[in-house]
Write an enzyme that holds these catalytic residues in place. Structure first.
Site, PDB file in Angstrom:
ATOM      1  N   SER A  56       0.904  -1.187  -0.034  1.00  0.00           N
ATOM      2  CA  SER A  56      -0.115  -0.028  -0.039  1.00  0.00           C
ATOM      3  C   SER A  56       0.919   1.250   0.064  1.00  0.00           C
ATOM      4  CB  SER A  56      -0.825   0.002   1.153  1.00  0.00           C
ATOM      5  OG  SER A  56      -1.258   1.270   1.439  1.00  0.00           O
ATOM      6  N   TYR A  69      -2.207  -1.161  10.925  1.00  0.00           N
ATOM      7  CA  TYR A  69      -2.575  -1.467   9.700  1.00  0.00           C
ATOM      8  C   TYR A  69      -1.431  -1.415   8.915  1.00  0.00           C
ATOM      9  CZ  TYR A  69      -4.143  -1.674   4.997  1.00  0.00           C
ATOM     10  OH  TYR A  69      -3.904  -2.021   3.520  1.00  0.00           O
ATOM     11  N   LYS A  91       1.878  -3.668   6.715  1.00  0.00           N
ATOM     12  CA  LYS A  91       2.337  -3.653   5.356  1.00  0.00           C
ATOM     13  C   LYS A  91       3.837  -3.357   5.377  1.00  0.00           C
ATOM     14  CE  LYS A  91      -1.574  -4.463   3.521  1.00  0.00           C
ATOM     15  NZ  LYS A  91      -1.946  -5.644   3.025  1.00  0.00           N
TER      16      LYS A  91
HETATM   17  P1  NAD Z   1     -10.917  -7.213   1.195  1.00  0.00           P
HETATM   18  O1  NAD Z   1     -11.495  -7.135   2.576  1.00  0.00           O
HETATM   19  O2  NAD Z   1     -12.312  -6.740   0.197  1.00  0.00           O
HETATM   20  O3  NAD Z   1     -10.526  -8.223   0.728  1.00  0.00           O
HETATM   21  C1  NAD Z   1      -9.771  -9.298   1.505  1.00  0.00           C
HETATM   22  C2  NAD Z   1     -10.280 -10.584   1.518  1.00  0.00           C
HETATM   23  O4  NAD Z   1      -9.531 -11.254   2.149  1.00  0.00           O
HETATM   24  C3  NAD Z   1     -11.802 -10.582   2.037  1.00  0.00           C
HETATM   25  O5  NAD Z   1     -12.661 -11.508   1.093  1.00  0.00           O
HETATM   26  C4  NAD Z   1     -11.566 -11.328   3.291  1.00  0.00           C
HETATM   27  O6  NAD Z   1     -12.402 -12.231   3.619  1.00  0.00           O
HETATM   28  C5  NAD Z   1     -10.396 -12.339   2.961  1.00  0.00           C
HETATM   29  N1  NAD Z   1      -9.656 -12.775   3.823  1.00  0.00           N
HETATM   30  C6  NAD Z   1      -8.969 -11.964   5.112  1.00  0.00           C
HETATM   31  N2  NAD Z   1      -8.211 -12.671   5.950  1.00  0.00           N
HETATM   32  C7  NAD Z   1      -8.201 -14.088   5.550  1.00  0.00           C
HETATM   33  C8  NAD Z   1      -7.585 -14.950   5.815  1.00  0.00           C
HETATM   34  N3  NAD Z   1      -6.554 -15.210   6.857  1.00  0.00           N
HETATM   35  N4  NAD Z   1      -7.530 -16.110   5.166  1.00  0.00           N
HETATM   36  C9  NAD Z   1      -8.432 -16.076   4.036  1.00  0.00           C
HETATM   37  N5  NAD Z   1      -9.072 -14.815   3.632  1.00  0.00           N
HETATM   38  C10 NAD Z   1      -9.125 -13.763   4.261  1.00  0.00           C
HETATM   39  O7  NAD Z   1      -9.809  -6.041   0.855  1.00  0.00           O
HETATM   40  P2  NAD Z   1      -9.419  -5.350  -0.582  1.00  0.00           P
HETATM   41  O8  NAD Z   1      -9.561  -3.951  -0.657  1.00  0.00           O
HETATM   42  O9  NAD Z   1      -9.648  -6.255  -1.749  1.00  0.00           O
HETATM   43  O10 NAD Z   1      -7.776  -5.414  -0.154  1.00  0.00           O
HETATM   44  C11 NAD Z   1      -7.071  -6.444  -0.719  1.00  0.00           C
HETATM   45  C12 NAD Z   1      -5.595  -6.415  -0.421  1.00  0.00           C
HETATM   46  O11 NAD Z   1      -5.179  -5.215  -0.820  1.00  0.00           O
HETATM   47  C13 NAD Z   1      -5.257  -6.417   1.239  1.00  0.00           C
HETATM   48  O12 NAD Z   1      -4.332  -7.044   1.565  1.00  0.00           O
HETATM   49  C14 NAD Z   1      -5.437  -4.825   1.761  1.00  0.00           C
HETATM   50  O13 NAD Z   1      -4.748  -4.365   2.831  1.00  0.00           O
HETATM   51  C15 NAD Z   1      -4.665  -4.209   0.317  1.00  0.00           C
HETATM   52  N6  NAD Z   1      -5.020  -2.871   0.078  1.00  0.00           N
HETATM   53  C16 NAD Z   1      -6.020  -2.487   0.110  1.00  0.00           C
HETATM   54  C17 NAD Z   1      -6.466  -1.211  -0.416  1.00  0.00           C
HETATM   55  C18 NAD Z   1      -7.667  -0.422  -0.494  1.00  0.00           C
HETATM   56  O14 NAD Z   1      -7.950   0.600  -0.380  1.00  0.00           O
HETATM   57  N7  NAD Z   1      -8.810  -1.292  -0.489  1.00  0.00           N
HETATM   58  C19 NAD Z   1      -5.163  -0.080  -0.506  1.00  0.00           C
HETATM   59  C20 NAD Z   1      -4.033  -0.916  -0.485  1.00  0.00           C
HETATM   60  C21 NAD Z   1      -3.712  -2.039  -0.233  1.00  0.00           C
HETATM   61  C1  WQD Z   2      -9.654   9.506   1.157  1.00  0.00           C
HETATM   62  C2  WQD Z   2      -9.620  10.869   1.426  1.00  0.00           C
HETATM   63  C3  WQD Z   2     -10.144  11.565   3.558  1.00  0.00           C
HETATM   64  C4  WQD Z   2     -14.280   9.609   3.942  1.00  0.00           C
HETATM   65  C5  WQD Z   2      -6.973   4.752   3.234  1.00  0.00           C
HETATM   66  C6  WQD Z   2      -5.953   3.984   4.196  1.00  0.00           C
HETATM   67  C7  WQD Z   2      -4.753   3.569   3.346  1.00  0.00           C
HETATM   68  C8  WQD Z   2      -5.155   2.804   2.106  1.00  0.00           C
HETATM   69  C9  WQD Z   2      -6.298   3.491   1.463  1.00  0.00           C
HETATM   70  C10 WQD Z   2      -4.954   0.375   2.313  1.00  0.00           C
HETATM   71  C11 WQD Z   2      -9.045  11.484   2.689  1.00  0.00           C
HETATM   72  C12 WQD Z   2     -11.375  11.783   2.911  1.00  0.00           C
HETATM   73  C13 WQD Z   2     -12.918  10.172   3.502  1.00  0.00           C
HETATM   74  C14 WQD Z   2     -15.081  10.531   4.271  1.00  0.00           C
HETATM   75  C15 WQD Z   2     -13.627  12.248   3.465  1.00  0.00           C
HETATM   76  N1  WQD Z   2      -5.684   1.601   2.250  1.00  0.00           N
HETATM   77  N2  WQD Z   2     -12.542  11.407   3.372  1.00  0.00           N
HETATM   78  N3  WQD Z   2     -14.835  11.895   4.111  1.00  0.00           N
HETATM   79  O1  WQD Z   2      -7.005   8.026   3.923  1.00  0.00           O
HETATM   80  O2  WQD Z   2      -6.122   7.742   1.401  1.00  0.00           O
HETATM   81  O3  WQD Z   2      -6.359   5.764   2.817  1.00  0.00           O
HETATM   82  O4  WQD Z   2      -7.214   3.814   2.275  1.00  0.00           O
HETATM   83  O5  WQD Z   2      -3.767   0.353   2.293  1.00  0.00           O
HETATM   84  O6  WQD Z   2      -3.697   2.568   4.120  1.00  0.00           O
HETATM   85  O7  WQD Z   2      -5.633   4.797   5.248  1.00  0.00           O
HETATM   86  O8  WQD Z   2      -8.520   6.564   1.886  1.00  0.00           O
HETATM   87  O9  WQD Z   2     -10.849   6.667   1.335  1.00  0.00           O
HETATM   88  O10 WQD Z   2     -10.239   6.790   3.820  1.00  0.00           O
HETATM   89  O11 WQD Z   2      -9.793   8.939   2.217  1.00  0.00           O
HETATM   90  O12 WQD Z   2     -13.350  13.706   3.219  1.00  0.00           O
HETATM   91  O13 WQD Z   2     -16.100  10.343   4.792  1.00  0.00           O
HETATM   92  O14 WQD Z   2     -11.267  11.376   1.483  1.00  0.00           O
HETATM   93  O15 WQD Z   2      -9.968  12.409   4.748  1.00  0.00           O
HETATM   94  O16 WQD Z   2      -8.586  12.738   2.420  1.00  0.00           O
HETATM   95  P1  WQD Z   2      -6.850   7.242   2.602  1.00  0.00           P
HETATM   96  P2  WQD Z   2      -9.744   7.292   2.360  1.00  0.00           P
END
Ligand code: NAD
Ligand code: WQD
Length: 335
Positions: free
Chosen positions: A125, A150, A154
């Protein structure tokens, strides 16, 4: 056909990646404990792809389940999505996050070594960069102390992967540092399924437009940005999914004991207010919002330098912010 194990494949990014993998000629095998997703996603994947999917319901830290999968399929690579991702919850229940996010990676690495599976793509991330001093961020931008447990998971997982590769474990690994994934499959059959009140911006926007939430609060409009609201790099989940396919292909060309990291973003920053206005414009729907206080711990602005992924993978995003917000709304309407 190569079998790719997708941990967390019923989740938001994993499900879209399963679609792209099938289109690219791979056979995805999904393991998910459904802790943050629903089994019906599997049916939807079958509707979209016209293919029967192999699904194992369970925890990807469960060694006996992993061994059962390996005995039933020859796995050539793993994409490890499974993790908990709620930043706020991680500050209240840090051990839950360290246990699942780090424990599952360790189990997957043990499994790969034991079964001589070489290729791994890991979900990292942009959170590892914290608030960078210089923008856009390149992969060389120093990582900072994490703002949340969290985020720290990562950073630790990236370090574990680097150390494991250095130990000559015989594997090839890419960490993809995602920026802000938004949008949904254009069919509206799969998308993000936030449980409870969404913490992320776009699900909150779509739920407000749908009348599920009364009002969206914009967390601060007095930052040093074009309109005072925070800036993020919003990437369509289909483009993000495609980056995983490209990463697997690239790993296949490398020698073992390979590790590298890639930013996955569009290279553009958009403010929170721009997202709301663009959403209203493309979907012709109003979003009730107010300006509120800053959210503690928020990064003010971040967007990706994508030169590395553009040139090394020949990967380029094909969806615009307008496309993303149209697809997010399309998905919300089906819920
Ligand atoms: P998500 O929660 O939709 O998907 C994760 C899936 O993993 C879920 O279906 C959950 O049921 C499953 N899961 C969790 N722990 C498990 C385990 N121990 N065994 C089997 N299944 C398990 O999340 P996402 O948004 O699809 O994110 C996927 C990955 O990307 C995560 O590692 C997350 O940290 C990373 N990521 C997400 C974002 C974001 O904003 N969505 C940003 C950066 C990184
Ligand atoms: C985006 C912008 C908020 C909600 C998070 C995790 C990060 C990564 C991505 C996984 C910010 C603003 C939000 C609301 C708002 N995930 N906001 N009103 O902060 O970039 O990151 O998701 O790795 O680790 O921290 O994403 O969608 O929460 O916010 O004004 O009700 O929207 O302040 O500026 P963010 P976000």
């Amino acid at each position: 056909m190569k079998n790719i194990l997708i941990t967390g494949g019923a989740g938001y990014i994993g499900s879209h990646t399963a679609v792209q993998l099938i289109e690219a000629g791979y056979n995805p095998i999904i393991i998910d404990d459904l802790s943050n997703s629903e089994e019906k996603v599997l049916d939807r994947l079958e509707e979209i792809t016209g293919r029967k999917l192999t699904f194992y319901k369970g925890d990807c830290s469960d060694k006996s389940l992993l061994e059962k999968i390996a005995s039933e399929h020859e796995i050539s690579g793993v994409i490890h999505f499974a993790a908990f991702k709620a930043v706020g919850e991680s500050t209240v229940q840090p051990l839950k996050y360290y246990q699942n996010n780090i424990g599952s990676l360790l189990a997957i690495l043990d499994f790969m070594k034991a079964n001589r599976i070489k290729d791994l793509v890991f979900s990292s991330s942009c959170t590892v960069y914290g608030q960078p001093e210089v923008l856009p961020v390149t992969e060389e931008t120093p990582r900072q102390d994490a703002e949340s447990p969290y985020g720290n998971t990562k950073k630790i997982c990236e370090d574990i992967l680097m150390d494991f590769v250095k130990s000559q474990a015989g594997i090839r690994v890419i960490s993809l540092r995602y920026f802000n994934p938004v949008g949904a499959h254009p069919s509206g059959k799969i998308g993000e399924l936030p449980i409870g009140t969404p913490a992320n911006l776009v699900p909150f926007v779509t739920q407000t437009a749908a009348g599920i939430r009364e009002k969206l609060t914009v967390f601060g409009d007095d930052y040093d940005t074009v309109d005072g609201s925070c800036v993020r790099d919003f990437i369509h989940v289909m483009d993000l999914a495609d980056a995983h396919v490209k990463a697997l292909a690239y790993l296949g060309e490398q020698q073992v004991d390979f590790y590298d990291v890639f930013n996955v973003g569009t290279g553009n920053g958009n403010t929170v207010l721009e997202v709301i206005r663009t959403f209203e414009k493309v979907n012709r729907v109003k979003v009730n919002f107010e300006i509120g206080a800053r959210r503690p711990g928020d990064i003010v602005k971040i967007w990706a330098d994508t030169a590395k992924i553009n040139s090394v993978f020949n990967w380029h995003p094909s969806y615009s912010l307008e496309d993303s917000l149209r697809d997010s709304w399309n998905w919300q309407k089906t819920l």
